[in-house]
Motif scaffolding. Structure first.
Motif, mmCIF file in Angstrom:
data_model
loop_
_atom_site.group_PDB
_atom_site.id
_atom_site.type_symbol
_atom_site.label_atom_id
_atom_site.label_comp_id
_atom_site.label_asym_id
_atom_site.label_seq_id
_atom_site.Cartn_x
_atom_site.Cartn_y
_atom_site.Cartn_z
ATOM 1 N N LYS A 61 -9.275 4.649 -1.562
ATOM 2 C CA LYS A 61 -9.082 3.434 -2.352
ATOM 3 C C LYS A 61 -9.104 3.713 -3.850
ATOM 4 C CE LYS A 61 -10.911 -0.169 0.735
ATOM 5 N NZ LYS A 61 -11.920 -1.257 0.844
ATOM 6 N N ASN A 101 -5.700 6.136 -4.286
ATOM 7 C CA ASN A 101 -4.514 5.773 -3.510
ATOM 8 C C ASN A 101 -3.799 6.999 -2.956
ATOM 9 O OD1 ASN A 101 -4.733 2.979 -3.691
ATOM 10 N ND2 ASN A 101 -3.614 2.889 -5.615
ATOM 11 N N ILE A 119 0.830 -1.198 0.000
ATOM 12 C CA ILE A 119 0.000 0.000 0.000
ATOM 13 C C ILE A 119 0.868 1.253 0.000
ATOM 14 C CG2 ILE A 119 -0.246 0.137 2.522
ATOM 15 C CD1 ILE A 119 -3.218 0.951 1.895
#
Length: 464
Positions: free
Chosen positions: A252, A255, A118
């Motif tokens: 999401k 990002n 991530i």
């Protein structure tokens, strides 16, 4: 990047993990492509720690109690040099070597190899960001009560062009930067900053949040939440063992960060949250123009205009420090960005601003030939270097009210001069650079050692 260079970086990464130091690999964005390998090595380290047996009293005289590198739970460990620590390190290196070799020849299908972390996704998303516009709310809380709140309407375009309209305490302040200078328009005055055009940006800039996440040594996903009607992943992160966790909310869909919460000290929090955000909107370049020439400074109805600092040339710099040594020991890829003559600064005469290959790779070097009495903050390391004293702090807060947030700093004061360096949070560059300039290593000492030499105990000084 060639294979030989990758192997060198991986070797350093293993050494840093074993020593429980922030990996040097993260000092350069060039190594981002190796993030999957780095995460695999972390997994090996975690596995080794989970399987480590508890050492009983008397089994090794070098046992020390530390907190787990990953979980934060107490555990027993051995200082580097103990026999079992050596075995553990060799096992880690052997396992890592097997994984790295397998990764290179493509015979291992690890989940860490097949998934983008991530953090890597956030950094990559920011790399594709050229502009944004939105509204940011900044608020500080103490014991659950809001003691300050500010709203900022921000329009930004890379690298340092922005218009930010601030509203706080019924006051409006506008900052306009074209990337070269910063014009601050207040109710009754206008200030022009020629050396630090980005100085008002660090508090709320999306890039600052991305770099904070990238520089963290521990990042954990703790949940999901809806912000601005968007699904977000909630992360907690910290820069070193034992400090309070900060939190960040990642959209999401893009990002990119939408919110962060910092804990400067116990019982307080600083929240930076976008309440509106548009990613990569078209922006007219003239948005960032401001014509000072059009202001009639002789008219009593016009606001007072003051220019602080000015751009200069290296030939103007008069300091007792060997300037050639500064140039000779620059990190690879760094170049002189600008020379600032600090005409209204009480602490320093000049600043040399160096930049790397990205906007967050920076090293600012402040110089003065009028050294002051040595002082240092309570959370800094102190030492001696070439006839002077040194303060080192990798997470100095709100330095000079210029580097908003945390920065890595090193200060060196001798009878002839004063040098102060600032770099991104967590960087070891300032201290290492001082050692290269001086030609010797810093001799770190305790506050008690300094007290014996007549230097008082730490004091809290604004800006440090």
């Amino acid at each position: 990047m060639d294979k030989e260079k990758q192997e060198e970086i991986l070797s350093e990464f293993i050494d840093d993990l074993t020593a429980e130091k922030k990996p040097r690999a993260y000092e350069s964005d060039e190594n981002l492509e190796m993030e999957k390998l780095f995460e695999t090595l972390r997994a090996v380290k975690r596995t080794g720690e989970v399987g480590q047996e508890k050492i009983g009293p008397g089994e090794d005289s070098h046992i020390q109690s530390r907190r787990s590198w990953v979980s934060g739970k107490p555990r027993n460990d051995i200082r580097t040099g103990g026999a079992k620590q050596v075995i553990r390190r060799l096992a880690l290196m052997a396992a890592a070597a097997v994984i790295v070799l397998a990764a290179f020849i493509g015979i291992m299908d690890s989940p860490f190899m097949g998934q983008e972390s991530i953090v890597e996704a956030v950094v990559r998303a920011y790399g594709g960001l050229e502009s944004y516009a939105g509204v940011v709310e900044i608020r500080s809380e103490r014991e659950g009560i809001v003691d300050f709140q500010e709203t900022v309407n921000i329009t930004y375009r890379k690298p340092w062009s922005y218009v930010a309209v601030h509203h706080f305490d019924n006051v409006e302040v506008t900052n306009i930067s074209d990337g070269e200078r910063l014009v601050t328009i207040m109710p009754n005055s206008i200030t022009v900053e020629n050396v630090f055009p980005e100085k008002e940006l660090w508090r709320y800039h999306i890039g600052s949040q991305v770099w904070e996440l990238k520089n963290a040594v521990e990042v954990t996903e703790i949940g999901e939440e809806i912000l601005l009607g968007r699904e977000t992943v909630v992360l907690q992160y910290r820069y070193e063992e034992g400090e309070e966790y900060s939190r960040m909310w990642i959209d999401k869909g893009t990002n990119l960060p939408l919110k962060k919460e910092l804990i400067p000290y116990e019982g307080s929090s600083l929240v930076v949250e976008f309440t509106e955000l548009k990613v990569n909107p078209p922006i007219d370049p003239q948005t960032f123009d401001f014509a000072l020439e059009d202001i009639d400074t002789t008219s009593p109805e016009q606001p007072y205009v003051q220019e602080i600092n000015r751009l200069g040339e290296m030939s103007e710099v008069e300091a007792n420090v060997e300037l050639e040594a500064l140039k000779d020991h620059l990190p690879q890829g760094y170049e002189l960005f600008k020379v600032g003559v600090l005409e209204n600064d009480k602490l320093f005469d000049y600043v040399l601003r160096y930049r790397g290959q990205t906007e967050k790779e920076f090293l600012d070097i402040y110089l003065s030939s009028n050294p002051e009495e040595f002082y240092y903050s309570p959370d800094s390391r102190v030492g001696k270097l070439a006839g002077g004293y040194v303060e080192v702090n990798r997470k100095a807060w709100n330095v000079f009210e210029l580097y908003i947030g945390e920065s890595s700093i090193a200060k060196w004061i001798t009878p002839e001069f004063k040098v102060f360096m600032a770099a991104p949070h967590g960087s070891g560059l300032p201290a290492a650079y001082l050692e290269k300039i001086a030609g010797e290593e810093i001799d770190y000492v305790t506050p008690g050692d300094l007290a014996k030499e007549g230097i008082d105990q730490p004091i809290v000084k604004e800006g440090h």
